[in-house]
Design an enzyme around this catalytic site. Sequence first.
Site, mmCIF file in Angstrom:
data_model
loop_
_atom_site.group_PDB
_atom_site.id
_atom_site.type_symbol
_atom_site.label_atom_id
_atom_site.label_comp_id
_atom_site.label_asym_id
_atom_site.label_seq_id
_atom_site.Cartn_x
_atom_site.Cartn_y
_atom_site.Cartn_z
ATOM 1 N N GLY A 74 17.208 -28.154 14.606
ATOM 2 C CA GLY A 74 16.981 -29.589 14.421
ATOM 3 C C GLY A 74 18.112 -30.395 15.039
ATOM 4 O O GLY A 74 19.275 -30.040 14.916
ATOM 5 N N GLY B 213 38.766 -18.178 6.619
ATOM 6 C CA GLY B 213 38.174 -19.461 6.269
ATOM 7 C C GLY B 213 36.953 -19.762 7.108
ATOM 8 O O GLY B 213 36.545 -18.968 7.961
ATOM 9 N N HIS C 169 29.797 -13.706 -32.543
ATOM 10 C CA HIS C 169 30.700 -12.557 -32.574
ATOM 11 C C HIS C 169 29.887 -11.268 -32.493
ATOM 12 O O HIS C 169 28.859 -11.174 -33.145
ATOM 13 C CB HIS C 169 31.498 -12.547 -33.879
ATOM 14 C CG HIS C 169 32.354 -11.322 -34.018
ATOM 15 N ND1 HIS C 169 33.533 -11.175 -33.305
ATOM 16 C CD2 HIS C 169 32.192 -10.186 -34.741
ATOM 17 C CE1 HIS C 169 34.068 -9.988 -33.608
ATOM 18 N NE2 HIS C 169 33.270 -9.371 -34.475
HETATM 19 P P1 FAD Z 1 24.728 -23.004 4.785
HETATM 20 O O1 FAD Z 1 24.470 -22.087 3.666
HETATM 21 O O2 FAD Z 1 25.624 -22.563 5.881
HETATM 22 O O3 FAD Z 1 23.294 -23.406 5.354
HETATM 23 C C1 FAD Z 1 23.138 -24.220 6.464
HETATM 24 C C2 FAD Z 1 21.818 -23.874 7.104
HETATM 25 O O4 FAD Z 1 21.540 -24.833 8.097
HETATM 26 C C3 FAD Z 1 21.820 -22.508 7.803
HETATM 27 O O5 FAD Z 1 20.641 -21.827 7.522
HETATM 28 C C4 FAD Z 1 21.906 -22.879 9.277
HETATM 29 O O6 FAD Z 1 21.316 -21.913 10.122
HETATM 30 C C5 FAD Z 1 21.110 -24.167 9.271
HETATM 31 N N1 FAD Z 1 21.403 -25.054 10.389
HETATM 32 C C6 FAD Z 1 22.604 -25.477 10.855
HETATM 33 N N2 FAD Z 1 22.462 -26.338 11.862
HETATM 34 C C7 FAD Z 1 21.131 -26.456 12.041
HETATM 35 C C8 FAD Z 1 20.343 -27.207 12.946
HETATM 36 N N3 FAD Z 1 20.899 -28.031 13.840
HETATM 37 N N4 FAD Z 1 19.004 -27.077 12.864
HETATM 38 C C9 FAD Z 1 18.416 -26.267 11.956
HETATM 39 N N5 FAD Z 1 19.108 -25.555 11.078
HETATM 40 C C10 FAD Z 1 20.448 -25.648 11.127
HETATM 41 N N6 FAD Z 1 29.830 -19.904 -2.361
HETATM 42 C C11 FAD Z 1 29.706 -19.903 -3.686
HETATM 43 O O7 FAD Z 1 29.529 -20.958 -4.273
HETATM 44 N N7 FAD Z 1 29.746 -18.722 -4.410
HETATM 45 C C12 FAD Z 1 29.953 -17.535 -3.817
HETATM 46 O O8 FAD Z 1 29.984 -16.501 -4.477
HETATM 47 C C13 FAD Z 1 30.094 -17.502 -2.414
HETATM 48 N N8 FAD Z 1 30.280 -16.337 -1.774
HETATM 49 C C14 FAD Z 1 30.355 -16.323 -0.413
HETATM 50 C C15 FAD Z 1 30.542 -15.100 0.218
HETATM 51 C C16 FAD Z 1 30.627 -15.043 1.595
HETATM 52 C C17 FAD Z 1 30.812 -13.720 2.280
HETATM 53 C C18 FAD Z 1 30.497 -16.251 2.352
HETATM 54 C C19 FAD Z 1 30.541 -16.215 3.853
HETATM 55 C C20 FAD Z 1 30.320 -17.473 1.727
HETATM 56 C C21 FAD Z 1 30.259 -17.518 0.333
HETATM 57 N N9 FAD Z 1 30.107 -18.728 -0.338
HETATM 58 C C22 FAD Z 1 30.021 -18.731 -1.703
HETATM 59 C C23 FAD Z 1 30.030 -20.021 0.366
HETATM 60 C C24 FAD Z 1 28.591 -20.474 0.467
HETATM 61 O O9 FAD Z 1 27.847 -19.509 1.161
HETATM 62 C C25 FAD Z 1 28.528 -21.812 1.157
HETATM 63 O O10 FAD Z 1 29.351 -22.746 0.508
HETATM 64 C C26 FAD Z 1 27.100 -22.360 1.152
HETATM 65 O O11 FAD Z 1 26.231 -21.471 1.808
HETATM 66 C C27 FAD Z 1 27.044 -23.725 1.849
HETATM 67 O O12 FAD Z 1 25.755 -24.202 1.799
HETATM 68 P P2 FAD Z 1 25.194 -25.196 2.923
HETATM 69 O O13 FAD Z 1 23.754 -25.395 2.601
HETATM 70 O O14 FAD Z 1 26.069 -26.360 3.051
HETATM 71 O O15 FAD Z 1 25.332 -24.393 4.298
HETATM 72 P P1 AMP Z 2 39.897 -19.106 2.357
HETATM 73 O O1 AMP Z 2 40.277 -20.428 2.964
HETATM 74 O O2 AMP Z 2 39.824 -19.082 0.862
HETATM 75 O O3 AMP Z 2 38.672 -18.522 3.005
HETATM 76 O O4 AMP Z 2 41.090 -18.111 2.726
HETATM 77 C C1 AMP Z 2 41.486 -17.796 4.035
HETATM 78 C C2 AMP Z 2 42.915 -17.258 3.987
HETATM 79 O O5 AMP Z 2 43.273 -16.749 5.278
HETATM 80 C C3 AMP Z 2 43.952 -18.311 3.619
HETATM 81 O O6 AMP Z 2 44.659 -17.867 2.486
HETATM 82 C C4 AMP Z 2 44.848 -18.390 4.861
HETATM 83 O O7 AMP Z 2 46.212 -18.600 4.524
HETATM 84 C C5 AMP Z 2 44.648 -17.032 5.506
HETATM 85 N N1 AMP Z 2 44.950 -17.001 6.954
HETATM 86 C C6 AMP Z 2 44.615 -17.934 7.876
HETATM 87 N N2 AMP Z 2 45.041 -17.576 9.126
HETATM 88 C C7 AMP Z 2 45.682 -16.373 8.991
HETATM 89 C C8 AMP Z 2 46.354 -15.470 9.895
HETATM 90 N N3 AMP Z 2 46.466 -15.719 11.212
HETATM 91 N N4 AMP Z 2 46.900 -14.313 9.394
HETATM 92 C C9 AMP Z 2 46.781 -14.038 8.063
HETATM 93 N N5 AMP Z 2 46.177 -14.855 7.172
HETATM 94 C C10 AMP Z 2 45.623 -16.008 7.608
#
Ligand code: FAD
Ligand code: AMP
Length: 473
Positions: A120, A276, A449
């Site tokens: 989109g 991050g 409890h």
């Molecule tokens: P997203 O989930 O990234 O969704 C965005 C969607 O938009 C995607 O499907 C993307 O393809 C689509 N999109 C983007 N641009 C376009 C476009 N131009 N057209 C059409 N579609 C598009 N958060 C928690 O709260 N609890 C957790 O335990 C947790 N665990 C995580 C573990 C991992 C390994 C990771 C990577 C993330 C985790 N997160 C967790 C973070 C969480 O996944 C994100 O905060 C959340 O998914 C954000 O939601 P969102 O809808 O903003 O974006």
């Molecule tokens: P989060 O923002 O919770 O996903 O955590 C990412 C972590 O990666 C932060 O604690 C950062 O300090 C760390 N980080 C970012 N860049 C580097 C790097 N070059 N080497 C090691 N740690 C990093």
Amino acid sequence: MDFDVVVIGGGPAGYPAAIRAAQNGLTVACVDGWKNRDGSYAMGGTCLNAGCIPSKALLESSELYHRAQAEFAVHGIKAAGVSMDIAAMQKRRATIVKTMTGGIGMLLKAAGVKSFAGHGKLLPGRKVEVTGADGAVQTLQAKHVVLASGSTPFELPSLPFDRTNILDSWDALEMDAVPKRLCVIGAGVIGLELGSVWRRLGAEVVVLEAMDKFLAVADGQVASEAARHFKKQGLDIRLGAKVTGATPGADGVTVHYTDAKGEQTLVADKVVVAVGRRPFTTGLLADGTGVTIDARGFINVDENCATGVENVWAVGDCVRGPMLAHKGKDEGVAVADRIAGRHAHINYDLVPSVIYTAPEIAWVGKTEEAVKAAGIEYKLGVFPFLASGRARAMEASAGFVKLIADKASDQILGVHIVGPMAGELIGEACVAMEFKASCEDLQRTMHAHPTLSEALHEAALAADKRAIDNVNR
Ligand code: FAD
Ligand code: AMP
């Protein structure tokens, strides 16, 4: 095609916005372009496909495996020769993801939302151009547009992802074998969860973290307690270790980093970069929409998620604030209500954080460090799970509940938990704090409890030195 609302993004911020808008009687489209590794489209975004849900599936499997080995004997369960079938574990993870993402499609359909699979792009005048897999382009006209394009893993320029040796968090969730030596870069939430999964399955895990302080976002006491347990589990977390590059070779990847002692290297079979995430807005905005992006790539919005362009909103990971699914969901729902002229409010001071390691870590509100820095006079109540009958019965007595309250008003300012089911327990603290509860309110609330929730009750009592099940110190 004309719609009242077009949502771009079907992750946990976008799809709830679409459903709520439809519940509010509006005509709604939701455009999502998430593509799985096999090229198929799936709703649910990062959270369902490559984040929250698959990571929790693997954390559960690996924790059960670990407990079978380390804890069963103490229960009297004889389970010699327990082994792990990684393919079966990954199949389960994939099935959960498929079921859940399919479920989002059904929810949208049931709500009357029209789903579009494709990319989109917002054009001026609230038109949304949708490009499908076959390249076909359709243009939707919207009265309101909600941008919910999410985020993507941050890539270190010196360590570009290669999907073989240098992995992002998605690849790290889909590994089909346990690497002997795993290097995780970044000791944040994602790095710790992924490191825990593969450590429990047998990998030697080194976590390199650039900052000198471990889990600086968490309460210091909680971070220290967690660090102690992670060390015992064999997670080798090296602080003050800034990764500068990596060179793949015959014997694995040599990771280069600098610490207080100078240049260092380590060799790993796989490297997971978990430093991050950055907002994802590639190809989202055509010229002339008026929507602006800040220096870090986030779409600029006000406190109501309005972009400043009439009837264009943005929610979730692509805007400021913590990158968490529940924060995005609440923003999406709030925007859908605002569009319908209803009242909506988000309390950004009470966004809970959870790290699903063992022990689990969860908190809401202010840390002790923040309260101190603000010069607030406070009182503390701490209750260790060692003193909880339920935690003992669960063989999960590591950790504690720490409650911080304003000394003068008795209002609860923060709750920090490291221990069993911390992520579930924090819900009570969220409700209490949303209602501006005092310590006394929690003290006077009966808790069943034996439950883990009694630990929160006792922590509230401890803040006034009135704990029953623990010595008052
Ligand atoms: P997203 O989930 O990234 O969704 C965005 C969607 O938009 C995607 O499907 C993307 O393809 C689509 N999109 C983007 N641009 C376009 C476009 N131009 N057209 C059409 N579609 C598009 N958060 C928690 O709260 N609890 C957790 O335990 C947790 N665990 C995580 C573990 C991992 C390994 C990771 C990577 C993330 C985790 N997160 C967790 C973070 C969480 O996944 C994100 O905060 C959340 O998914 C954000 O939601 P969102 O809808 O903003 O974006
Ligand atoms: P989060 O923002 O919770 O996903 O955590 C990412 C972590 O990666 C932060 O604690 C950062 O300090 C760390 N980080 C970012 N860049 C580097 C790097 N070059 N080497 C090691 N740690 C990093």
